[in-house]
Write an enzyme that holds these catalytic residues in place. Structure first.
Site, PDB file in Angstrom:
ATOM      1  NE  ARG A   1      -5.302  -4.197 -20.505  1.00 16.89           N
ATOM      2  CZ  ARG A   1      -5.843  -3.669 -21.605  1.00 16.89           C
ATOM      3  NH1 ARG A   1      -6.721  -2.716 -21.509  1.00 16.89           N
ATOM      4  NH2 ARG A   1      -5.507  -4.115 -22.788  1.00 16.89           N
TER       5      ARG A   1
ATOM      6  CE  LYS B   1      -5.913   2.151 -25.843  1.00 15.58           C
ATOM      7  NZ  LYS B   1      -6.862   3.281 -25.872  1.00 15.58           N
TER       8      LYS B   1
ATOM      9  CE1 TYR C   1      -4.243   0.824  -0.449  1.00 18.85           C
ATOM     10  CE2 TYR C   1      -4.452  -1.305   0.624  1.00 18.85           C
ATOM     11  CZ  TYR C   1      -4.995  -0.290  -0.148  1.00 18.85           C
ATOM     12  OH  TYR C   1      -6.275  -0.398  -0.613  1.00 18.85           O
TER      13      TYR C   1
ATOM     14  CD  GLU D   1      -4.791   4.855   0.673  1.00 14.40           C
ATOM     15  OE1 GLU D   1      -5.785   4.220   0.334  1.00 14.40           O
ATOM     16  OE2 GLU D   1      -4.680   5.412   1.782  1.00 14.40           O
TER      17      GLU D   1
ATOM     18  CG  ASP E   1      -7.177  10.517 -24.489  1.00 13.47           C
ATOM     19  OD1 ASP E   1      -6.158   9.796 -24.492  1.00 13.47           O
ATOM     20  OD2 ASP E   1      -8.314  10.100 -24.189  1.00 13.47           O
TER      21      ASP E   1
ATOM     22  CB  THR F   1      -3.490   3.824 -22.583  1.00 10.31           C
ATOM     23  OG1 THR F   1      -3.082   3.955 -23.950  1.00 10.31           O
ATOM     24  CG2 THR F   1      -4.975   4.114 -22.478  1.00 10.31           C
TER      25      THR F   1
HETATM   26  C1  PLP Z   1      -7.979   3.540 -25.079  1.00  9.16           C
HETATM   27  C2  PLP Z   1      -8.356   4.951 -24.874  1.00  9.16           C
HETATM   28  C3  PLP Z   1      -8.700   5.443 -23.608  1.00  9.16           C
HETATM   29  C4  PLP Z   1      -9.001   4.590 -22.398  1.00  9.16           C
HETATM   30  O1  PLP Z   1      -8.095   3.741 -21.964  1.00  9.16           O
HETATM   31  P1  PLP Z   1      -8.474   2.615 -20.887  1.00  9.16           P
HETATM   32  O2  PLP Z   1      -7.152   2.272 -20.328  1.00  9.16           O
HETATM   33  O3  PLP Z   1      -9.147   1.530 -21.637  1.00  9.16           O
HETATM   34  O4  PLP Z   1      -9.368   3.238 -19.870  1.00  9.16           O
HETATM   35  C5  PLP Z   1      -8.923   6.806 -23.467  1.00  9.16           C
HETATM   36  N1  PLP Z   1      -8.835   7.631 -24.518  1.00  9.16           N
HETATM   37  C6  PLP Z   1      -8.540   7.186 -25.748  1.00  9.16           C
HETATM   38  C7  PLP Z   1      -8.458   8.167 -26.868  1.00  9.16           C
HETATM   39  C8  PLP Z   1      -8.321   5.832 -25.973  1.00  9.16           C
HETATM   40  O5  PLP Z   1      -8.073   5.409 -27.208  1.00  9.16           O
END
Ligand code: PLP
Length: 420
Positions: free
Chosen positions: A241, A235, A60, A62, A206, A232
């Site tokens: 993840r 990807k 933990y 936090e 994003d 993320t």
């Molecule tokens: C994949 C994605 C997310 C979310 O990612 P998670 O880890 O699945 O919550 C947010 N924004 C965009 C543009 C994405 O392609």
């Protein structure tokens, strides 16, 4: 082979829980067979998986390094500091937070940092490539905030920056969001940053899909333009993840506060360690070379499909993904996804700009090259995959032929080699 390797590594798990063990093996085999073109997926680095399967998960922590609510954080503090330092180096950033559990959490933390319920946000619509967390009515973002969407141009399917500006002036959003899940082209952060400045809005980019390419310098970086950048890590980055937030140093206090205690509890220290490993590997030349190949493969994929009469949304790609409009060959996205799944090519159906179909059917499929490139596919193999896709979709009687070719190609580039 895959099975033998994993059995050796995980003998104990097999004894403790043969049922789950068996399903893990089945999933590993599933991932090894067939050709994965799902644009949001990849094969994580082996060292990333190793860092995740450790007792760091027990801890933990936090709070933030040196300001924890638990004792015994001396080592996880250093791990988190290293992860932050590397992430800052990778994107030439001033400040970052590596605790978000996912991309969705990263976006939520930014929204909560600058918005109040009912505030207006201006984001790209879902069918033009935006993400659920960009104000979809089924997501918290669409429920809590007043959402205005911008779209791509109907003529060239590129982002319509004039429209963003018009909507920004008309609706005075407090936050403008850019970045997407199915927009294959370059997004000009400078133009959007200027619009945001003009109306005194915040700007969040994003980069969940593009972060690997941005890290390699192959896609324009939003750093220095956007107030907040979210991503993320699983990807194009090939990490665990998870999610991250990057921002100007001025926002350190507010972002940290909203990640924890605002929306999350204890950070996943085993995942943060794995993020640190991924960032280290992403700083290496080999990663840049990999991303170069990801781009080359995406361009070849788009061109070859186009040569086969399949319309490519926006007529090409500047990234790792390709969006196909299957109306050009008389199929829906759902039909194409199923046909390709049967021959061992994994893609996902996807809405396309101004799609007449509902998302569950969709007119398009989204393809991506990160996973096949990790696996070692170069120009020739990618071209072959594109041709096989076209044959599978246009000549149903050749299904068995395509299936056997997919199997041949998969066996020539075994996934488990990544993990040996
Ligand atoms: C994949 C994605 C997310 C979310 O990612 P998670 O880890 O699945 O919550 C947010 N924004 C965009 C543009 C994405 O392609």
């Amino acid at each position: 082979m895959v099975k033998q390797i994993y059995e050796q590594i995980n003998k104990d798990l097999k004894e403790v829980d043969p049922e789950i063990y068996d399903l893990i093996i089945k999933e590993i085999i599933r991932q090894s067979e067939g050709i994965n073109l799902i644009a949001s997926e990849n094969y994580a680095f082996k060292a990333v998986l190793q860092a995740m399967g450790t007792p760091l998960s027990n801890k933990y922590a936090e709070g933030y390094p040196k300001r924890r609510y638990y004792s015994g954080c001396e080592y996880v503090d250093i791990i988190e500091e290293i992860a932050i330092k590397r992430l800052n180096e990778l994107f030439k950033a001033e400040y970052s937070n590596v605790q978000p559990h996912s991309g969705a959490q990263a976006n939520m933390a930014v929204y909560f940092s600058v918005l109040k319920p009912g505030d207006t946000i201006l984001t790209m619509s879902l069918n033009c490539g935006g993400h659920l967390t960009h104000g979809s009515p089924v997501n918290f973002s669409g429920i809590i905030y007043n959402v205005v969407h911008y779209e791509v141009s109907r003529t060239n399917e590129l982002i319509d920056y004039d429209l963003i500006r018009d909507l920004a002036i008309r609706y005075k959003p407090k936050l403008i969001v850019a970045g997407a899940s199915s927009y294959p082209r370059i997004i000009d952060s400078k133009i959007i940053a200027d619009i945001a400045k003009e109306i005194e809005a915040f700007f969040m980019f994003d980069m969940a899909h593009y972060s690997g390419l941005i890290a390699a310098g192959l896609y324009p970086s939003p750093v220095n333009y956007a107030d907040f950048i979210t991503s993320t890590t699983h990807k194009t980055l090939r990490g665990p993840r998870g999610g991250v937030i990057i921002a100007k140093k001025d926002y350190e206090k507010i972002i940290n506060k909203w990640v924890f205690p605002g929306i999350q509890g204890g950070p996943l220290m085993h995942v943060i360690a794995a993020k640190a490993v991924a960032f280290k590997l992403a700083l290496e030349q080999e990663f840049k070379d990999y991303q170069k190949q990801v781009l080359i493969n995406a361009k070849i994929l788009a061109q070859t499909l186009k040569d086969n009469g399949i319309r490519i949304v926006s007529d090409g790609t500047d990234s790792h993904m390709v969006l196909c409009d299957l109306r050009s060959i008389g199929l829906t996205g759902k039909e194409a996804e199923n046909i390709l799944n049967e021959v061992g090519i994994f893609v996902n159906k996807n809405v396309i700009p101004f799609d007449p179909q509902v998302p569950a059917i969709a007119s398009g499929i989204r393809l991506g090259t990160p996973a096949i490139t990790t696996r070692g596919f170069k120009e020739d193999e990618t071209k072959e995959v594109a041709n096989l896709i076209a044959i599978a979709l246009k000549e149903p009687h050749k299904k068995e032929y395509v299936k056997s070719k997919v199997k041949e190609l998969s066996e020539a580039f075994p996934v488990y080699k990544i993990y040996l």
